[in-house]
Design an enzyme around this catalytic site. Structure first.
Site, PDB file in Angstrom:
ATOM      1  N   CYS A 159       3.886  12.024  -4.665  1.00  0.00           N
ATOM      2  CA  CYS A 159       3.835  12.320  -3.232  1.00  0.00           C
ATOM      3  C   CYS A 159       5.214  12.150  -2.588  1.00  0.00           C
ATOM      4  O   CYS A 159       6.139  12.874  -2.938  1.00  0.00           O
ATOM      5  CB  CYS A 159       2.768  11.465  -2.552  1.00  0.00           C
TER       6      CYS A 159
ATOM      7  N   HIS B  37      -2.043  13.111  -5.474  1.00  0.00           N
ATOM      8  CA  HIS B  37      -2.207  11.711  -5.867  1.00  0.00           C
ATOM      9  C   HIS B  37      -3.067  11.618  -7.126  1.00  0.00           C
ATOM     10  O   HIS B  37      -4.290  11.614  -7.029  1.00  0.00           O
ATOM     11  CB  HIS B  37      -2.850  10.919  -4.729  1.00  0.00           C
TER      12      HIS B  37
ATOM     13  N   GLU C 197      -3.646   9.119  -8.834  1.00  0.00           N
ATOM     14  CA  GLU C 197      -4.414   7.866  -8.797  1.00  0.00           C
ATOM     15  C   GLU C 197      -5.690   7.997  -7.971  1.00  0.00           C
ATOM     16  O   GLU C 197      -6.542   7.108  -8.002  1.00  0.00           O
ATOM     17  CB  GLU C 197      -3.525   6.730  -8.252  1.00  0.00           C
TER      18      GLU C 197
END
Lengths: 196, 252
Positions: free
Chosen positions: A77, A178, A180
């Site tokens: 990001c 993202h 994650e």
């Protein structure tokens, strides 16, 4: 294997730690130059604003350190945007690893909200970072600025226009989304990075 | 392809899911982590956890819970309920929440939005608005879980909050909430077409068609529901299949 997450004044670092734990990896969150240099893999995460983040990195010499790393580095990001040449977000000169320029989404269409918040597809996937990831897989994005398409583009996403949802040059990788927070696809991409 | 989001909402009291759920495959139906994980696996795009615990003492259990959720859940989640200070936000974000939602405290002190947005970024500040259509034909803002009416128009408050820096608006129609008769399409579309931030519609979703309507006529960016998912009256895969077949961009 030693994985390090670069600690700086950006949010959401903890989410990356937890995602790595879910795939059975551990990571050290640190801004210590010796620790970062000696890592096998370096993750440069981030949610935040470009100019204050660059300022923070410079004050601690992390800008030079990151640029000169030779092991695989993954920017996430804002981390990826900071690895580009320049960001229009407060007219910020960035690390210059990727040639891409970072611009703001610009639309007159009221139906298109800025920042982009939500799930979008990634296409034209290149490099082993996307091993076993199907074309048009969905990833989770939260961003108002984007890196333009260019020679370092290894994934493309459309929002207002086509842009780079991932970049690669030498040992450096960056993803705008993202991983994650991108469910199983994201965990696979993190696993792929750790396997580089 | 940018997609519309389906968001199950879990109400939490003292660390447990309330409103009841009906999932046989759960060992413990009151455990919000298990339920959240099940929804994530079923294809939910995000989750919202609303803490309705009253006391500050018991709020400490919330940050511990958020931490456990963040370890387990691999999709974004928002935490709301009683957030008043920078420290409240900071603790929740540090424990792994992706966004926080604010409501009454922001209305009473709008500068809070500005401070939160500056310190943490607009992208993680969700403004929840409880709204009700009154006899005069206007939608008004309600506070304290819908118990207290204000004389402020929902359109005015939403605009002000966006100007102050909220990143998303979670709009709950009190007229529709719990009815299962469909979402409030008019106020949702008014906000969505006039504001630059995503609108999450909430209240009234009873079947797949209601979600289709709120994404088309209501122009919502996301739709939130609780009990229809908890009681399995509608499963997320069935809902998403329906929307996909009807041409709504949806994550498969």
């Amino acid at each position: 294997m030693k994985t390090v997450i670069v600690k700086y004044n950006a949010g959401n670092i903890q989410s990356v730690v937890y995602a790595l734990e879910r795939i059975g990896a551990t990571a050290l969150v640190t801004d210590d130059a010796v620790e970062i240099k000696s890592a096998d893999k370096v993750i440069f995460p981030g949610v935040g604003e470009a100019s204050s983040a660059m300022q923070y990195l410079k004050e601690r010499g992390l800008d030079v350190l990151i640029k000169n790393l030779t092991q695989p580095v993954l920017g996430i990001c804002l981390g990826m945007q900071l690895m580009c040449a320049h960001s229009d977000e407060n007219d910020t000169v960035c690390l210059g690893i990727f040639e891409a320029q970072v611009k703001q989404f610009n639309t007159n269409d009221a139906a298109i909200k800025v920042p982009q918040i939500g799930w979008n597809t990634i296409t034209d996937l290149k490099t082993p970072l996307f091993k076993d990831i199907a074309e048009n897989s969905f990833a989770y994005f939260v961003h108002g600025y984007f890196a333009a398409l260019g020679k370092h583009t290894i994934a493309t996403t459309n929002y207002v226009e086509d842009y780079s949802s991932a970049l690669h040059k030498d040992n450096f990788y960056g993803v705008q989304f993202h991983p994650e927070k991108s469910a199983l696809i994201g965990e696979q991409i993190l696993q792929n990075f750790l396997s580089l | 392809m940018f997609t519309k989001r389906i968001i199950p909402c879990l109400d939490i009291k003292d660390g447990r899911t309330v409103k009841g759920v009906n999932f046989e495959q759960l060992r413990d139906a009151g455990d919000p982590i298990e339920l959240g994980a099940l929804y994530a696996q079923a294809g939910a795009d995000e989750l919202v956890f609303l803490d309705i615990t009253a006391t500050i003492e018991k709020r400490k259990t919330l940050s511990a819970l958020v931490n456990k959720i963040a370890h387990r859940i691999n999709i974004p989640f928002t935490v709301g309920g009683g957030i008043k200070t920078e420290e409240d936000v900071s603790v929740l974000l540090q424990n792994g929440a992706d966004k926080i939602s604010i409501n009454t405290a922001a209305f009473l002190a709008p500068s809070l939005i500005n401070r939160f947005a500056k310190n943490f970024g607009s992208q993680c500040i969700v403004l929840a608005i409880d709204t009700k259509l009154e006899a005069d034909g206007n939608w008004y803002v309600y506070l304290n879980g819908g118990r207290e009416k204000t004389n402020t128009l929902t359109t005015h408050w939403a605009k002000q909050a966006v100007d102050l820096g909220v990143g998303e608006i979670l709009l709950t129609s009190m007229n529709h909430d719990g009815t299962k008769q469909g979402f409030a399409l008019d106020i949702t579309s008014i906000l969505s077409s006039t504001l630059p931030v995503p609108i999450i519609a909430s209240g009234g979703g009873g079947n797949s068609e209601h979600f289709y309507d709120v994404f088309t006529k209501g122009m919502a960016d996301a739709a939130l529901a609780a009990s229809i998912f908890h009681y399995k009256e509608l499963t997320i895969p069935d809902l998403k299949n329906y929307l996909h077949q009807k041409g709504i961009p949806i994550r498969s």
